[in-house]
Design a protein around this motif. Structure first.
Motif, PDB file in Angstrom:
ATOM      1  N   MET A   1      31.566  -0.374 -38.420  1.00 33.77           N
ATOM      2  CA  MET A   1      30.173  -0.280 -38.036  1.00 33.77           C
ATOM      3  C   MET A   1      30.078   0.572 -36.776  1.00 33.77           C
ATOM      4  O   MET A   1      30.818   0.367 -35.824  1.00 33.77           O
ATOM      5  CB  MET A   1      29.618  -1.696 -37.784  1.00 33.77           C
ATOM      6  CG  MET A   1      28.194  -1.703 -37.282  1.00 33.77           C
ATOM      7  SD  MET A   1      27.498  -3.355 -37.003  1.00 33.77           S
ATOM      8  CE  MET A   1      27.196  -3.875 -38.666  1.00 33.77           C
ATOM      9  N   THR A   2      29.148   1.505 -36.775  1.00 32.40           N
ATOM     10  CA  THR A   2      28.958   2.341 -35.597  1.00 32.40           C
ATOM     11  C   THR A   2      28.135   1.589 -34.556  1.00 32.40           C
ATOM     12  O   THR A   2      27.502   0.557 -34.852  1.00 32.40           O
ATOM     13  CB  THR A   2      28.227   3.651 -35.958  1.00 32.40           C
ATOM     14  OG1 THR A   2      26.886   3.334 -36.363  1.00 32.40           O
ATOM     15  CG2 THR A   2      28.955   4.408 -37.051  1.00 32.40           C
ATOM     16  N   ARG A   3      28.129   2.122 -33.349  1.00 36.46           N
ATOM     17  CA  ARG A   3      27.320   1.505 -32.293  1.00 36.46           C
ATOM     18  C   ARG A   3      25.845   1.533 -32.656  1.00 36.46           C
ATOM     19  O   ARG A   3      25.108   0.580 -32.412  1.00 36.46           O
ATOM     20  CB  ARG A   3      27.562   2.206 -30.962  1.00 36.46           C
ATOM     21  CG  ARG A   3      28.964   1.948 -30.426  1.00 36.46           C
ATOM     22  CD  ARG A   3      29.194   2.611 -29.114  1.00 36.46           C
ATOM     23  NE  ARG A   3      29.287   4.060 -29.318  1.00 36.46           N
ATOM     24  CZ  ARG A   3      29.327   4.952 -28.352  1.00 36.46           C
ATOM     25  NH1 ARG A   3      29.288   4.560 -27.095  1.00 36.46           N
ATOM     26  NH2 ARG A   3      29.420   6.226 -28.619  1.00 36.46           N
ATOM     27  N   LYS A   4      25.402   2.638 -33.259  1.00 40.53           N
ATOM     28  CA  LYS A   4      24.003   2.760 -33.647  1.00 40.53           C
ATOM     29  C   LYS A   4      23.661   1.717 -34.718  1.00 40.53           C
ATOM     30  O   LYS A   4      22.620   1.056 -34.643  1.00 40.53           O
ATOM     31  CB  LYS A   4      23.713   4.166 -34.164  1.00 40.53           C
ATOM     32  CG  LYS A   4      22.254   4.466 -34.372  1.00 40.53           C
ATOM     33  CD  LYS A   4      22.034   5.939 -34.622  1.00 40.53           C
ATOM     34  CE  LYS A   4      20.569   6.277 -34.508  1.00 40.53           C
ATOM     35  NZ  LYS A   4      20.331   7.709 -34.416  1.00 40.53           N
ATOM     36  N   GLN A   5      24.528   1.545 -35.689  1.00 44.11           N
ATOM     37  CA  GLN A   5      24.303   0.534 -36.714  1.00 44.11           C
ATOM     38  C   GLN A   5      24.257  -0.863 -36.093  1.00 44.11           C
ATOM     39  O   GLN A   5      23.434  -1.692 -36.476  1.00 44.11           O
ATOM     40  CB  GLN A   5      25.408   0.591 -37.769  1.00 44.11           C
ATOM     41  CG  GLN A   5      25.339   1.807 -38.663  1.00 44.11           C
ATOM     42  CD  GLN A   5      26.564   1.914 -39.555  1.00 44.11           C
ATOM     43  OE1 GLN A   5      27.689   1.680 -39.104  1.00 44.11           O
ATOM     44  NE2 GLN A   5      26.349   2.277 -40.805  1.00 44.11           N
ATOM     45  N   ALA A   6      25.151  -1.121 -35.151  1.00 45.88           N
ATOM     46  CA  ALA A   6      25.184  -2.425 -34.496  1.00 45.88           C
ATOM     47  C   ALA A   6      23.888  -2.686 -33.728  1.00 45.88           C
ATOM     48  O   ALA A   6      23.357  -3.808 -33.745  1.00 45.88           O
ATOM     49  CB  ALA A   6      26.386  -2.522 -33.568  1.00 45.88           C
ATOM     50  N   LEU A   7      23.379  -1.665 -33.054  1.00 44.58           N
ATOM     51  CA  LEU A   7      22.118  -1.832 -32.321  1.00 44.58           C
ATOM     52  C   LEU A   7      20.969  -2.137 -33.275  1.00 44.58           C
ATOM     53  O   LEU A   7      20.163  -3.041 -33.023  1.00 44.58           O
ATOM     54  CB  LEU A   7      21.810  -0.579 -31.505  1.00 44.58           C
ATOM     55  CG  LEU A   7      22.610  -0.414 -30.225  1.00 44.58           C
ATOM     56  CD1 LEU A   7      22.376   0.971 -29.627  1.00 44.58           C
ATOM     57  CD2 LEU A   7      22.228  -1.481 -29.219  1.00 44.58           C
ATOM     58  N   PHE A   8      20.895  -1.404 -34.378  1.00 38.73           N
ATOM     59  CA  PHE A   8      19.817  -1.658 -35.328  1.00 38.73           C
ATOM     60  C   PHE A   8      19.963  -3.035 -35.986  1.00 38.73           C
ATOM     61  O   PHE A   8      18.973  -3.709 -36.255  1.00 38.73           O
ATOM     62  CB  PHE A   8      19.742  -0.555 -36.385  1.00 38.73           C
ATOM     63  CG  PHE A   8      19.025   0.673 -35.904  1.00 38.73           C
ATOM     64  CD1 PHE A   8      17.732   0.605 -35.399  1.00 38.73           C
ATOM     65  CD2 PHE A   8      19.637   1.912 -35.957  1.00 38.73           C
ATOM     66  CE1 PHE A   8      17.066   1.742 -34.960  1.00 38.73           C
ATOM     67  CE2 PHE A   8      18.982   3.056 -35.513  1.00 38.73           C
ATOM     68  CZ  PHE A   8      17.688   2.965 -35.017  1.00 38.73           C
ATOM     69  N   ALA A  10      21.302  -5.686 -34.489  1.00 38.77           N
ATOM     70  CA  ALA A  10      20.876  -6.615 -33.439  1.00 38.77           C
ATOM     71  C   ALA A  10      19.354  -6.668 -33.369  1.00 38.77           C
ATOM     72  O   ALA A  10      18.767  -7.753 -33.238  1.00 38.77           O
ATOM     73  CB  ALA A  10      21.471  -6.209 -32.094  1.00 38.77           C
ATOM     74  N   VAL A  11      18.704  -5.517 -33.467  1.00 40.24           N
ATOM     75  CA  VAL A  11      17.239  -5.470 -33.464  1.00 40.24           C
ATOM     76  C   VAL A  11      16.699  -6.285 -34.633  1.00 40.24           C
ATOM     77  O   VAL A  11      15.780  -7.092 -34.476  1.00 40.24           O
ATOM     78  CB  VAL A  11      16.737  -4.008 -33.530  1.00 40.24           C
ATOM     79  CG1 VAL A  11      15.262  -3.948 -33.881  1.00 40.24           C
ATOM     80  CG2 VAL A  11      17.002  -3.296 -32.214  1.00 40.24           C
ATOM     81  N   SER A  12      17.288  -6.099 -35.794  1.00 43.55           N
ATOM     82  CA  SER A  12      16.853  -6.827 -36.987  1.00 43.55           C
ATOM     83  C   SER A  12      16.988  -8.336 -36.799  1.00 43.55           C
ATOM     84  O   SER A  12      16.083  -9.106 -37.159  1.00 43.55           O
ATOM     85  CB  SER A  12      17.675  -6.361 -38.189  1.00 43.55           C
ATOM     86  OG  SER A  12      17.360  -7.119 -39.328  1.00 43.55           O
ATOM     87  N   LEU A  13      18.094  -8.765 -36.233  1.00 45.77           N
ATOM     88  CA  LEU A  13      18.306 -10.196 -36.004  1.00 45.77           C
ATOM     89  C   LEU A  13      17.332 -10.762 -34.984  1.00 45.77           C
ATOM     90  O   LEU A  13      16.789 -11.856 -35.166  1.00 45.77           O
ATOM     91  CB  LEU A  13      19.750 -10.449 -35.566  1.00 45.77           C
ATOM     92  CG  LEU A  13      20.818 -10.193 -36.632  1.00 45.77           C
ATOM     93  CD1 LEU A  13      22.212 -10.264 -36.004  1.00 45.77           C
ATOM     94  CD2 LEU A  13      20.686 -11.172 -37.782  1.00 45.77           C
ATOM     95  N   ILE A  26      13.166  -6.424 -24.791  1.00 44.14           N
ATOM     96  CA  ILE A  26      14.545  -6.207 -25.243  1.00 44.14           C
ATOM     97  C   ILE A  26      14.558  -5.367 -26.510  1.00 44.14           C
ATOM     98  O   ILE A  26      15.333  -4.402 -26.628  1.00 44.14           O
ATOM     99  CB  ILE A  26      15.262  -7.557 -25.468  1.00 44.14           C
ATOM    100  CG1 ILE A  26      15.502  -8.247 -24.128  1.00 44.14           C
ATOM    101  CG2 ILE A  26      16.573  -7.369 -26.232  1.00 44.14           C
ATOM    102  CD1 ILE A  26      15.951  -9.693 -24.242  1.00 44.14           C
ATOM    103  N   LEU A  27      13.689  -5.688 -27.472  1.00 39.16           N
ATOM    104  CA  LEU A  27      13.631  -4.933 -28.724  1.00 39.16           C
ATOM    105  C   LEU A  27      13.270  -3.473 -28.481  1.00 39.16           C
ATOM    106  O   LEU A  27      13.883  -2.570 -29.052  1.00 39.16           O
ATOM    107  CB  LEU A  27      12.629  -5.578 -29.683  1.00 39.16           C
ATOM    108  CG  LEU A  27      13.094  -6.854 -30.359  1.00 39.16           C
ATOM    109  CD1 LEU A  27      11.937  -7.525 -31.087  1.00 39.16           C
ATOM    110  CD2 LEU A  27      14.236  -6.563 -31.319  1.00 39.16           C
TER     111      LEU A  27
END
Length: 78
Positions: A1-8, A10-13, A26-27
């Protein structure tokens, strides 16, 4: 998982959780960061954020010499 994918992800969660003003901030910040990836240069927001993070870690702003260290923009960039 890329950092960008991880950020998105986290946003989803976080979006699934009950919202309040802090979570909204935060979002917005996470979305802004994800949109900026990959960071390839120093824009104004990135410079201010990096300097502010330095202040939070060290309790002071960096001096001119410290702007030559890794993780901070160069003195000419400022």
């Amino acid at each position: 998982m890329t950092r960008k994918q991880a950020l998105f992800r986290a946003v989803s969660l976080i979006e699934q959780m009950p919202q309040n003003e802090e979570k909204k901030i935060i979002l917005a910040t996470l979305k802004e960061l994800a949109d900026d990836l990959p960071i390839t240069g120093w824009d104004e927001k990135t410079v201010f954020d990096t300097v502010e993070q330095f202040f939070l870690y060290h309790g002071r702003y960096p001096n001119a010499k410290e702007f030559e260290s890794k993780g901070l923009p160069s003195h000419p960039t400022i």
